[in-house]
Design an enzyme around this catalytic site. Structure first.
Site, short mmCIF file in Angstrom:
data_model
loop_
_atom_site.label_atom_id
_atom_site.label_comp_id
_atom_site.label_asym_id
_atom_site.label_seq_id
_atom_site.Cartn_x
_atom_site.Cartn_y
_atom_site.Cartn_z
N TYR A 116 53.27 -99.17 81.09
CA TYR A 116 53.36 -99.20 79.63
C TYR A 116 52.70 -97.97 79.04
O TYR A 116 51.73 -97.42 79.60
CB TYR A 116 52.65 -100.44 79.07
CG TYR A 116 53.35 -101.74 79.32
CD1 TYR A 116 54.33 -102.21 78.46
CD2 TYR A 116 53.02 -102.52 80.43
CE1 TYR A 116 54.97 -103.42 78.68
CE2 TYR A 116 53.64 -103.73 80.66
CZ TYR A 116 54.62 -104.17 79.79
OH TYR A 116 55.24 -105.37 80.02
N TYR A 155 55.39 -104.34 88.21
CA TYR A 155 54.08 -103.71 88.36
C TYR A 155 53.06 -104.72 88.86
O TYR A 155 53.18 -105.93 88.63
CB TYR A 155 53.62 -103.09 87.03
CG TYR A 155 53.54 -104.04 85.86
CD1 TYR A 155 52.42 -104.84 85.65
CD2 TYR A 155 54.59 -104.14 84.95
CE1 TYR A 155 52.35 -105.71 84.58
CE2 TYR A 155 54.53 -105.00 83.88
CZ TYR A 155 53.40 -105.79 83.69
OH TYR A 155 53.33 -106.65 82.63
N ARG A 165 54.24 -108.57 88.58
CA ARG A 165 55.08 -109.09 87.50
C ARG A 165 56.51 -108.67 87.74
O ARG A 165 56.79 -107.52 88.06
CB ARG A 165 54.63 -108.54 86.15
CG ARG A 165 53.25 -108.92 85.71
CD ARG A 165 53.14 -110.17 84.85
NE ARG A 165 54.26 -111.07 84.76
CZ ARG A 165 54.95 -111.32 83.65
NH1 ARG A 165 54.64 -110.73 82.52
NH2 ARG A 165 55.93 -112.21 83.64
N HIS A 168 60.59 -107.07 83.30
CA HIS A 168 60.82 -107.90 82.12
C HIS A 168 60.73 -107.06 80.85
O HIS A 168 60.14 -105.98 80.84
CB HIS A 168 59.79 -109.04 82.04
CG HIS A 168 58.38 -108.58 81.92
ND1 HIS A 168 57.63 -108.17 83.00
CD2 HIS A 168 57.56 -108.45 80.83
CE1 HIS A 168 56.41 -107.81 82.61
NE2 HIS A 168 56.35 -107.96 81.29
N HIS A 170 59.75 -107.65 76.72
CA HIS A 170 59.21 -108.54 75.69
C HIS A 170 60.13 -108.47 74.47
O HIS A 170 60.52 -107.39 74.04
CB HIS A 170 57.80 -108.12 75.28
CG HIS A 170 56.82 -108.13 76.42
ND1 HIS A 170 56.04 -109.21 76.72
CD2 HIS A 170 56.51 -107.17 77.32
CE1 HIS A 170 55.28 -108.93 77.76
NE2 HIS A 170 55.54 -107.69 78.15
#
Length: 246
Positions: A116, A155, A165, A168, A170
């Site tokens: 991110y 990640y 995870r 995905h 959000h």
């Protein structure tokens, strides 16, 4: 949402996992230690505003390939983000199939390496100078929304020794007012990490997990360009998409 017999369809609270889920370690500290208190809305604006139809949207707000380019003047593929190009689209509707028009849909995600653009993200994958990882758009009259982006990478995270995870995105949908904002995550169908994720494992109803999975749609894919994934958001009732607790 309204129907002929009652003003609201009651929400099934058992649809959500327990706030305290030891397998998802951060829920231990974040779960409430006392009974929840119901608060009444205090103003009309909390029920009816804002009117997102007046929101000024940029031409590339929903195009994550373009809205963070280091040099927008570059031609062709120069300066584009690295990764698998995809289209994310769907409809925002209630359980009766009635569209939710002119509502704000926002999304944010990691880059193709699983990182991110956030100062607290310490994953060793590099940042992409041409990818910001955020976008927004308004639904049209029929409740449709659309984004163009990069497929995010999985990640690792500190929940366990080797916990990852799944890839995905959000997604936030605002509804008719700021007080009705709902947030969920879209996973990609066929990802083997989905059933291994401790966050997903807190959701005991397999049908609830299915509502969070985007489906490959070859008809909406662009040949020699990008695949498309459809992710409909059902905001109310028995068939609602699983949303995270605020």
């Amino acid at each position: 949402m309204q129907d002929d017999n009652k003003r609201f369809v009651e929400r099934d609270r058992d649809w959500h996992p327990p706030a305290y889920a030891p397998g998802y370690k951060t829920s231990v500290a974040r779960s409430p230690s006392q009974a929840l208190v119901s608060l009444q809305t205090s103003s009309v604006s909390e029920l009816t505003g804002p009117d997102f139809r007046r929101l000024r949207m940029g031409p590339d707000d929903n195009d994550l390939l373009m809205n963070f380019r280091e040099d927008p003047a570059l031609a062709g593929t120069a300066g584009l983000p690295v990764g698998e190009r995809i289209i994310l689209f769907g409809r925002v509707v209630d359980q009766f199939g009635k569209p939710v028009p002119h509502t704000l849909v926002e999304m944010w995600q990691a880059n193709a390496g699983g990182r991110y653009r956030h100062k607290k993200d310490g994953y060793l994958a590099p940042l992409d100078p041409n990818f910001g990882g955020v976008g927004r758009c308004l639904t049209d009259e029929q409740g449709w929304y659309r984004f163009r982006t990069i497929k995010p990478g999985p990640y690792p995270w500190g929940n366990g020794i080797n916990t990852w995870r799944p890839a995905h995105i959000h997604v936030s949908v605002m509804g008719p007012s700021i007080s009705t904002r709902l947030i969920t995550q879209m996973y990609f169908e066929g990802d083997p990490l989905i059933p291994l994720c401790p966050i997903v494992q807190t959701i005991k109803d397999p049908e609830a997990v299915e509502t969070m999975i985007g489906r490959l749609d070859m008809a909406r894919s662009r040949p020699m360009d990008c695949l498309a994934y459809r992710f409909d958001l059902v905001v109310r009732g028995e068939l609602q998409t699983y949303f995270e607790n605020p």
